[in-house]
Design a protein around this motif. Structure first.
Motif, mmCIF file in Angstrom:
data_model
loop_
_atom_site.group_PDB
_atom_site.id
_atom_site.type_symbol
_atom_site.label_atom_id
_atom_site.label_comp_id
_atom_site.label_asym_id
_atom_site.label_seq_id
_atom_site.Cartn_x
_atom_site.Cartn_y
_atom_site.Cartn_z
ATOM 1 N N MET A 90 1.978 0.126 3.171
ATOM 2 C CA MET A 90 2.065 0.145 1.541
ATOM 3 C C MET A 90 2.214 -1.094 1.027
ATOM 4 S SD MET A 90 1.865 2.242 -1.061
ATOM 5 C CE MET A 90 2.177 2.290 -2.694
ATOM 6 N N VAL A 91 3.557 -1.643 1.423
ATOM 7 C CA VAL A 91 3.764 -2.951 0.869
ATOM 8 C C VAL A 91 2.726 -3.881 1.247
ATOM 9 C CG1 VAL A 91 5.569 -4.619 1.108
ATOM 10 C CG2 VAL A 91 6.213 -2.263 1.019
ATOM 11 N N ASP A 92 2.205 -4.006 2.615
ATOM 12 C CA ASP A 92 1.123 -5.056 2.713
ATOM 13 C C ASP A 92 0.092 -4.930 1.804
ATOM 14 O OD1 ASP A 92 2.907 -6.247 4.622
ATOM 15 O OD2 ASP A 92 2.224 -5.053 6.318
ATOM 16 N N ALA A 93 -0.569 -3.813 1.677
ATOM 17 C CA ALA A 93 -1.644 -3.649 1.030
ATOM 18 C C ALA A 93 -1.410 -3.925 -0.569
ATOM 19 C CB ALA A 93 -2.033 -2.169 0.762
ATOM 20 N N LEU A 94 -0.193 -3.756 -1.040
ATOM 21 C CA LEU A 94 -0.015 -4.079 -2.583
ATOM 22 C C LEU A 94 0.110 -5.990 -2.668
ATOM 23 C CD1 LEU A 94 0.876 -3.265 -5.246
ATOM 24 C CD2 LEU A 94 3.293 -3.314 -4.726
#
Length: 76
Positions: free
Chosen positions: A1-5
């Motif tokens: 999630m954080v990587d995509a954001l």
């Protein structure tokens, strides 16, 4: 999630900060040549430019330039 954001943030950051080179149409080569010298040693150009400005003002206003300069000095 954080990587995509974070990846979306990086992509948007690259879009915003990627600025195409500025062009001045047919004057672009002249501008690039002048800017190269102005970045290195601007004083000769400034002195010559100021001389032309003073000469132009003298031709435009004549001896009344002293009155104009006096008026401007009082204002500041």
């Amino acid at each position: 999630m954080v990587d995509a954001l974070y990846q979306k943030f990086v992509e948007r950051w690259e879009e915003v900060t990627d600025i195409p080179p500025q062009t001045l149409g047919p004057l672009t080569p002249l501008y690039k040549r002048a800017a190269r010298y102005l970045k290195i040693m601007p004083w000769p150009f400034l002195v010559v430019g100021a001389g032309f400005l003073v000469l132009g003002m003298y031709l435009l206003f004549g001896s009344a330039i002293t009155l104009l300069v006096s008026l401007l000095q009082r204002g500041f």
